[in-house]
Every structure is written in structure tokens, then in C-alpha cells.
Scaffold this motif. Structure first.
Motif, PDB file in Angstrom:
ATOM      1  N   LEU A   1       0.642  -7.038  -1.860  1.00  0.00           N
ATOM      2  CA  LEU A   1      -0.088  -6.136  -1.809  1.00  0.00           C
ATOM      3  C   LEU A   1       0.981  -5.067  -1.721  1.00  0.00           C
ATOM      4  CD1 LEU A   1      -1.744  -7.865   1.692  1.00  0.00           C
ATOM      5  CD2 LEU A   1      -2.596  -7.431  -1.059  1.00  0.00           C
TER       6      LEU A   1
ATOM      7  N   ALA B   1       1.262  -0.766   0.256  1.00  0.00           N
ATOM      8  CA  ALA B   1       1.189   0.101   0.711  1.00  0.00           C
ATOM      9  C   ALA B   1       1.687   1.406   0.888  1.00  0.00           C
ATOM     10  CB  ALA B   1       0.579  -0.406   2.350  1.00  0.00           C
TER      11      ALA B   1
ATOM     12  N   ALA C   1      -4.306  -3.026   3.846  1.00  0.00           N
ATOM     13  CA  ALA C   1      -3.103  -3.994   3.889  1.00  0.00           C
ATOM     14  C   ALA C   1      -3.021  -5.040   4.598  1.00  0.00           C
ATOM     15  CB  ALA C   1      -1.433  -3.419   3.268  1.00  0.00           C
TER      16      ALA C   1
ATOM     17  N   ILE D   1       4.551  -7.714   1.531  1.00  0.00           N
ATOM     18  CA  ILE D   1       3.523  -5.867   1.682  1.00  0.00           C
ATOM     19  C   ILE D   1       4.466  -5.141   0.798  1.00  0.00           C
ATOM     20  CG2 ILE D   1       2.285  -4.150   2.611  1.00  0.00           C
ATOM     21  CD1 ILE D   1       1.309  -6.525   4.378  1.00  0.00           C
TER      22      ILE D   1
ATOM     23  N   SER E   1      -4.988  -3.143  -1.576  1.00  0.00           N
ATOM     24  CA  SER E   1      -4.420  -3.051  -0.235  1.00  0.00           C
ATOM     25  C   SER E   1      -6.562  -2.403  -0.019  1.00  0.00           C
ATOM     26  CB  SER E   1      -3.840  -1.756   0.391  1.00  0.00           C
ATOM     27  OG  SER E   1      -4.694  -1.029  -0.116  1.00  0.00           O
TER      28      SER E   1
END
Length: 302
Positions: free
Chosen positions: A8, A10, A20, A38, A85
Motif C-alpha cells: 500500500l 500513503a 491505508a 505500507i 489505500s
């Protein structure tokens, strides 16, 4: 090392990281065996088991969604699913990985001819600038990325095109942002990468059904309709009803129903409430009021 993972992105704003985290939580609910990463330039929070954080440089982060042209530098496993996200996961992702088998980089979408889709002017632009009239129409909320030499070539070409974004007259989106979808569409075609069929079963959005009657991220229940609607038209490539593994809510919908209903389910469950109680509270406090409001609004409008 795990052979598969979810990535993901972010950057820049806390709200993107919050989205996210919601997505990551939904992935882990249905895929406890798959690690989630992330990539962010924000301070990582605590309390998300199975979620790891990767740093994003300031030069990369300032590109906003254009940071996606660097996704290959964040992947940690042999196969990676990048998910936006503003998406949520409703089922086992192994079926999605399996559907992407045989590709190095792929998306959910359609391979089209510029001539057939947009006419001779667009076709000439593609041939003059890229040597092809082929293009891929897809939703940038999803990318399958495999570690390979071809993947490196795809991303290298995408970054090359992105650096000359305005030279090629690629269109900008809201906020004047440069959109990575257009450069990836060309980079994929030039490296013989084809899309996965867009039939609404793997990843799709709310275009044909803005307020699904059945949608619960905790249980995985989801059923979207594909009928002509007073706001939208049906997609002829979709079945009458469909149940996507990943649902892309889109930036314009994450501050409204049904995303806030799904977000409430996740927050209640993360606080320790069982699925049935989280679902009941959300149904009473969120779903009934919103559905009643929209029913009355449609009734009055008719």
C-alpha cells in the motif's frame, strides 16, 4: 521470505495513512498468511500486527499518486499486489494472485486500439510518440508486480515517460496531479504486458452500484448490481451481479456512505468487538439512517 505480499502507499497526509491502515486491516482479516507493507513518508503507528512500513523519500512523495512509478523499489517479495489505500479487501487474495499468473506486471482492464476507441488523431499521437496505437484502459487502484527483468524494464520506461509528462500531452487529474495510469498504459504495451479481464470479479469500483445492499468487510459479504441506474449505465462486460475481491471506493467516496460504514465496522472490530456485534451496531447506527435517507431522497426526486 514470503513469496507473496500486499503493498500500500500513503504519503504526505495523515488521512491517506488512515485509509491505508483500514485497507491493511481488511487484507489481514481475510488473508492472515499474507504480509502487508505500507510505503509512507509519515510516522508509522503501532498496533497493526502483520503490517510493516517502508520509507518513501521526499522526492518520491512529492509526486503524489505519481509515486507509483517507483513501486518496484518498494516490493519485498517475489509477487506483490499493490492496492490503493482507498480500497478494501473482502476475500482471499490468492485467487487474484493466481489470475495474474504468467504476467510480470499487469492491471485489471482492457487492451484497446486508439483508432477504434478515440479516432485517428489519438491513433496518430500514439504511433508518432510511442510507435503503437495500442493502449490499456484500467483502474490504477491495482497492480500485480513480479520480481523480474521485464518488471524493471516496465518501471524504467514508466519513469522515463513520467519525466516528460507534459511533453506527451498526458492529461492531469484533480489538483493538477500527474496521473501514472497513462504512462503505465504505454510502458506495459511496449513491454508486451497485457491486462487481466475487467469483469468486476477481482477488483472494481462503485460505478454501477454506489450503495450496495449487501456489503460487510468483516464477513466478506458483498454483492454489487450491474443494472442501468438513474445515475449510471450498466457495464456490458460485467455480469448482472458481481462480488469483487477488492473494492475500490475512490477518493471522492471515502468521506461518504458506504465507505464510512465499512470503516466503522473495521474500527469496532479492531477495538475488540466481535463480528456480529460490530455488524449490528453499524447496521443500526449507520446503515439504517443512510439507507432511509437515500430512499426518501429518491422517492421525493421521482
Amino acid at each position: 521470505m514470503h513469496s507473496r505480499s500486499v503493498l500500500l502507499l500513503a504519503t504526505n497526509k495523515q488521512k491517506y495513512l488512515n485509509f491505508a491502515l483500514n485497507c491493511a486491516y481488511s487484507v489481514k482479516l481475510h488473508n492472515p498468511h499474507i504480509p502487508v507493507y505500507i510505503a509512507t513518508n509519515l510516522t508509522p503507528p503501532q498496533g497493526y500486527p502483520g503490517v510493516q512500513f517502508i520509507g518513501v523519500s521526499d522526492d518520491q512523495a512529492k509526486l503524489n499518486i505519481g509515486t507509483k512509478v517507483y513501486l518496484d523499489q518498494f516490493i519485498q517479495t517475489d509477487e506483490t499486489l499493490f492496492i490503493d489505500s482507498d480500497c478494501l479487501c473482502y476475500d482471499n487474495l490468492d485467487t487474484v494472485f493466481d489470475a495474474c499468473r504468467g504476467h510480470d506486471v499487469t492491471v485489471v482492464g482492457r487492451l484497446i486500439s486508439r483508432m477504434d476507441e478515440w479516432g485517428p488523431k489519438s491513433a496518430a499521437h500514439g504511433i508518432d510518440n510511442f510507435g503503437t496505437d495500442k493502449f490499456i484502459i484500467y483502474n490504477g487502484g491495482f497492480y500485480y508486480i513480479k520480481k523480474s527483468e521485464t518488471t524493471s524494464l516496465v518501471f524504467s520506461k514508466a519513469r522515463e515517460l513520467f519525466a516528460d509528462y507534459d511533453k506527451y500531452a498526458f492529461g492531469r487529474i484533480q489538483n493538477g496531479w500527474e496521473n501514472e495510469e497513462q504512462v503505465f498504459a504505454i510502458a506495459l504495451v511496449l513491454n508486451n504486458q497485457t491486462p487481466i479481464t475487467d469483469d468486476g470479479k477481482l477488483m472494481t469500483d462503485l460505478y454501477t452500484d454506489r450503495r450496495p445492499g449487501i456489503l460487510n468487510v468483516l464477513t466478506g459479504a458483498r454483492l454489487l448490481k450491474n443494472n442501468n441506474h438513474y445515475l449510471t449505465e450498466a457495464r456490458d462486460r460485467y455480469p448482472t451481479t458481481f462480488s469483487p475481491v477488492v473494492l475500490h471506493f475512490g477518493g471522492n467516496n471515502i468521506g461518504s456512505y458506504p465507505y464510512i460504514s465499512q470503516s466503522m465496522l473495521l474500527k469496532l472490530n479492531k477495538c475488540g468487538l466481535p463480528v456480529f456485534l460490530s455488524s449490528f451496531i453499524t447496521f443500526v447506527c449507520m446503515d439504517i439512517p443512510f439507507k432511509t435517507y437515500h430512499f426518501i431522497r429518491r422517492f421525493i426526486g421521482s
